[in-house]
Design an enzyme around this catalytic site. Structure first.
Site, mmCIF file in Angstrom:
data_model
loop_
_atom_site.group_PDB
_atom_site.id
_atom_site.type_symbol
_atom_site.label_atom_id
_atom_site.label_comp_id
_atom_site.label_asym_id
_atom_site.label_seq_id
_atom_site.Cartn_x
_atom_site.Cartn_y
_atom_site.Cartn_z
ATOM 1 N N GLY A 25 0.802 -1.223 0.000
ATOM 2 C CA GLY A 25 0.000 0.000 0.000
ATOM 3 C C GLY A 25 0.831 1.267 0.000
ATOM 4 N N GLY A 27 0.863 5.115 1.354
ATOM 5 C CA GLY A 27 0.257 5.992 2.353
ATOM 6 C C GLY A 27 0.321 7.438 1.913
ATOM 7 N N THR A 28 -0.692 8.215 2.292
ATOM 8 C CA THR A 28 -0.769 9.609 1.822
ATOM 9 C C THR A 28 -0.551 10.617 2.942
ATOM 10 O OG1 THR A 28 -3.164 9.684 2.076
ATOM 11 C CG2 THR A 28 -2.310 8.941 -0.063
ATOM 12 N N ASP A 52 -3.850 4.551 1.259
ATOM 13 C CA ASP A 52 -4.333 4.809 2.614
ATOM 14 C C ASP A 52 -4.432 6.314 2.836
ATOM 15 O OD1 ASP A 52 -4.898 4.054 5.446
ATOM 16 O OD2 ASP A 52 -3.093 5.266 5.763
ATOM 17 N N TYR A 57 -5.215 13.756 7.802
ATOM 18 C CA TYR A 57 -4.059 14.181 7.004
ATOM 19 C C TYR A 57 -4.339 15.510 6.290
ATOM 20 C CZ TYR A 57 -2.705 9.285 7.757
ATOM 21 O OH TYR A 57 -2.407 8.071 8.326
ATOM 22 N N LYS A 86 -9.906 7.203 6.893
ATOM 23 C CA LYS A 86 -10.092 6.956 8.320
ATOM 24 C C LYS A 86 -10.850 8.096 9.021
ATOM 25 C CE LYS A 86 -5.481 6.116 9.002
ATOM 26 N NZ LYS A 86 -4.856 6.113 7.663
ATOM 27 N N HIS A 119 -9.517 5.750 13.176
ATOM 28 C CA HIS A 119 -8.084 6.060 13.149
ATOM 29 C C HIS A 119 -7.374 5.728 14.463
ATOM 30 C CE1 HIS A 119 -5.182 8.995 10.915
ATOM 31 N NE2 HIS A 119 -4.490 8.168 11.647
ATOM 32 N N SER A 169 -7.685 1.039 13.827
ATOM 33 C CA SER A 169 -6.281 1.424 13.723
ATOM 34 C C SER A 169 -5.781 1.833 15.100
ATOM 35 C CB SER A 169 -6.134 2.576 12.729
ATOM 36 O OG SER A 169 -4.796 3.002 12.674
ATOM 37 N N ALA A 218 4.526 2.756 8.843
ATOM 38 C CA ALA A 218 5.948 3.038 9.132
ATOM 39 C C ALA A 218 6.801 1.819 8.772
ATOM 40 C CB ALA A 218 6.160 3.451 10.586
ATOM 41 N N GLY A 221 10.237 2.612 8.799
ATOM 42 C CA GLY A 221 10.720 3.309 9.993
ATOM 43 C C GLY A 221 10.512 4.807 9.963
ATOM 44 N N ILE A 270 9.406 6.111 -4.927
ATOM 45 C CA ILE A 270 8.096 5.521 -5.257
ATOM 46 C C ILE A 270 8.315 4.325 -6.204
ATOM 47 C CG2 ILE A 270 5.844 5.941 -6.355
ATOM 48 C CD1 ILE A 270 6.090 8.886 -5.392
ATOM 49 N N ASN A 273 10.059 1.417 -4.339
ATOM 50 C CA ASN A 273 9.218 0.709 -3.377
ATOM 51 C C ASN A 273 8.209 -0.224 -4.043
ATOM 52 O OD1 ASN A 273 10.639 2.134 -1.501
ATOM 53 N ND2 ASN A 273 8.995 3.545 -0.957
HETATM 54 N N1 LIG Z 1 -2.897 4.792 11.361
HETATM 55 C C1 LIG Z 1 -1.978 5.654 11.745
HETATM 56 O O1 LIG Z 1 -2.054 6.246 12.838
HETATM 57 C C2 LIG Z 1 -0.816 5.934 10.846
HETATM 58 C C3 LIG Z 1 0.314 6.556 11.391
HETATM 59 C C4 LIG Z 1 1.386 6.787 10.519
HETATM 60 C C5 LIG Z 1 1.307 6.411 9.191
HETATM 61 N N2 LIG Z 1 0.169 5.828 8.708
HETATM 62 C C6 LIG Z 1 0.033 5.471 7.285
HETATM 63 O O2 LIG Z 1 1.165 4.751 6.880
HETATM 64 C C7 LIG Z 1 1.783 5.409 5.776
HETATM 65 C C8 LIG Z 1 3.272 5.126 5.789
HETATM 66 O O3 LIG Z 1 3.834 5.601 6.996
HETATM 67 P P1 LIG Z 1 5.236 6.304 7.028
HETATM 68 O O4 LIG Z 1 5.126 7.654 6.410
HETATM 69 O O5 LIG Z 1 5.753 6.221 8.399
HETATM 70 O O6 LIG Z 1 6.075 5.357 6.051
HETATM 71 P P2 LIG Z 1 7.605 5.038 5.844
HETATM 72 O O7 LIG Z 1 7.629 4.549 4.455
HETATM 73 O O8 LIG Z 1 8.111 4.187 6.951
HETATM 74 O O9 LIG Z 1 8.378 6.417 5.983
HETATM 75 C C9 LIG Z 1 8.296 7.427 5.034
HETATM 76 C C10 LIG Z 1 9.669 8.068 4.935
HETATM 77 O O10 LIG Z 1 10.569 7.157 4.307
HETATM 78 C C11 LIG Z 1 11.183 7.764 3.184
HETATM 79 N N3 LIG Z 1 11.315 6.741 2.133
HETATM 80 C C12 LIG Z 1 10.337 6.176 1.394
HETATM 81 N N4 LIG Z 1 10.838 5.284 0.534
HETATM 82 C C13 LIG Z 1 12.182 5.280 0.722
HETATM 83 C C14 LIG Z 1 13.233 4.571 0.125
HETATM 84 N N5 LIG Z 1 13.012 3.672 -0.831
HETATM 85 N N6 LIG Z 1 14.497 4.810 0.556
HETATM 86 C C15 LIG Z 1 14.729 5.703 1.546
HETATM 87 N N7 LIG Z 1 13.763 6.407 2.162
HETATM 88 C C16 LIG Z 1 12.488 6.200 1.751
HETATM 89 C C17 LIG Z 1 10.255 8.870 2.751
HETATM 90 O O11 LIG Z 1 11.012 9.848 2.098
HETATM 91 P P3 LIG Z 1 10.459 10.986 1.080
HETATM 92 O O12 LIG Z 1 9.060 11.351 1.514
HETATM 93 O O13 LIG Z 1 11.439 12.068 1.257
HETATM 94 O O14 LIG Z 1 10.444 10.463 -0.309
HETATM 95 C C18 LIG Z 1 9.679 9.321 4.085
HETATM 96 O O15 LIG Z 1 10.559 10.240 4.727
HETATM 97 C C19 LIG Z 1 1.379 6.872 5.957
HETATM 98 O O16 LIG Z 1 1.448 7.623 4.760
HETATM 99 C C20 LIG Z 1 -0.053 6.708 6.399
HETATM 100 O O17 LIG Z 1 -0.872 6.424 5.288
HETATM 101 C C21 LIG Z 1 -0.872 5.571 9.523
#
Ligand SMILES: NC(=O)c1ccc[n+]([C@@H]2O[C@H](COP(=O)([O-])OP(=O)(O)OC[C@H]3O[C@@H](n4cnc5c(N)ncnc54)[C@H](OP(=O)(O)O)[C@@H]3O)[C@@H](O)[C@H]2O)c1
Length: 313
Positions: A25, A27-28, A52, A57, A86, A119, A169, A218, A221, A270, A273
């Site tokens: 998925g 995430g936005t 997502d 957001y 959410k 959420h 969530s 995450a 991370g 993007i 991944n």
């Molecule tokens: N339910 C909840 O409470 C909750 C909480 C948090 C997140 N979420 C959902 O989960 C989604 C993902 O969470 P997240 O933002 O923590 O995801 P993540 O993918 O762990 O972290 C995103 C970070 O990683 C970097 N990144 C992405 N691909 C990379 C790669 N191939 N190499 C190096 N760095 C990379 C991005 O950089 P750049 O942006 O600079 O490209 C961004 O800084 C969110 O968008 C949201 O939809 C839900």
């Protein structure tokens, strides 16, 4: 590592009996509106088919614009994309659930969503303020809403065909069981933070036994310390299988049966991944057994206050 396998296209059946979720998925949770639109469009074009979103957001309108543009160009069909959004904490009162849901649909420019989730299990003071605070700066919670009553209002949305499935969530196992046991329509998914530093094996086991999809946010991370992408076990495997650390983390998440959510604004991330493939069994074992660090990066589960979302300006 094979480059031609179908790992990126894996789908997990939902417990509503008719649908499945593309496991990988996008995430936005992207603070900048223009970056949100560009990244959503790029992710759709690269091949992501699960998105997502969340009213919290504050960018559903931009996600909606991007999806509409891609659908109108005829590159991707709406029916082939799984969209989840959410309900935020200030809308937990049952009578507020439908208006919040309708507002999300409007902003996303959609007739239905595939998944609508609560959420967090924390109810905030009902009203338009997403982050209600008292004069001392403390969050104002709402004693008048319970998770099970909010869930009943979510069930009505499924009855009316406006969303195909509903989920939770940021719940722990106890809270999940509480809802699961009384639910007429069982939670189809549970979205929680999960990665090798927080594998949540017990929750995953419960989800698998009960036909619930565990969406792992995450997955990389979130780019914060301690940096999962720099974890030695991961970087060594990445070098060995000629993939990047991010690709290794996403493959691990999919191979253990979760639906990972990742976010990127850089176009090359993007693409990277989505360009993932299956890890050999020994690599999975090394990740499962060779990493002992345990860290929760997002404290939202403790308070309902989102850890990764900047305060409104
Ligand atoms: N339910 C909840 O409470 C909750 C909480 C948090 C997140 N979420 C959902 O989960 C989604 C993902 O969470 P997240 O933002 O923590 O995801 P993540 O993918 O762990 O972290 C995103 C970070 O990683 C970097 N990144 C992405 N691909 C990379 C790669 N191939 N190499 C190096 N760095 C990379 C991005 O950089 P750049 O942006 O600079 O490209 C961004 O800084 C969110 O968008 C949201 O939809 C839900």
């Amino acid at each position: 590592m094979s480059d031609t396998d179908g790992l990126r296209y894996i789908k997990i059946p939902l417990n509503n009996g008719s649908d499945e979720i593309p496991a990988l998925g996008f995430g936005t949770l992207i603070p900048d509106p223009i970056a949100t639109k560009d990244a959503t469009k790029a992710a759709l074009e690269v091949g992501f088919r699960q998105f997502d979103c969340a009213e919290r957001y504050r960018n559903e309108d931009r996600v909606g614009e991007a999806m509409r543009a891609v659908f109108q160009e005829g590159k991707v069909k709406r029916k082939d994309v799984f969209v989840g959004t959410k309900l935020w904490n200030n809308n937990h009162r049952p009578e507020r659930v439908r208006p919040a849901f309708e507002a999300s649909l409007r902003r996303l420019q959609l007739d239905y969503v595939d998944l609508y989730s609560i959420h967090t299990p924390f109810a905030f003071k009902p009203g338009d303020e997403q982050d209600p605070r008292d004069r001392n700066g403390n969050v104002i919670y709402d004693d008048g809403a319970t998770l099970t009553n909010t869930w009943k209002a979510m069930e009505s949305l499924v009855d009316e065909g406006r969303c195909k499935a509903i989920g939770l969530s940021n719940v722990n196992l106890g809270q999940l069981k509480e809802v699961f046991d009384v639910a007429r329509i069982k939670p189809a998914s549970v979205q929680v933070e999960s990665h090798p530093y927080l594998p949540e094996w017990e929750l995953l086991d419960y989800c698998k036994r009960n036909g619930i999809v565990m969406q792992a946010f995450a997955a990389l991370g979130h780019g914060i310390e301690p940096k999962l992408l720099d974890e030695r076990v991961i970087t060594v495997i990445a070098k060995r299988v000629k993939k990047t650390p991010a690709q290794v983390l996403l493959a691990w998440a999919l191979q253990r049966g979760t639906a990972p959510l990742t976010t990127a604004t850089h176009a090359r991330y993007i693409e990277e991944n989505f360009d993932i493939s299956t890890l050999p069994d020994d690599a999975i074992k090394e990740i499962n057994e060779g990493i002992s660090t345990r860290v929760r990066l997002n404290p939202v589960v403790n308070t309902g206050i989102p850890g990764f979302i900047p305060k409104a300006s």
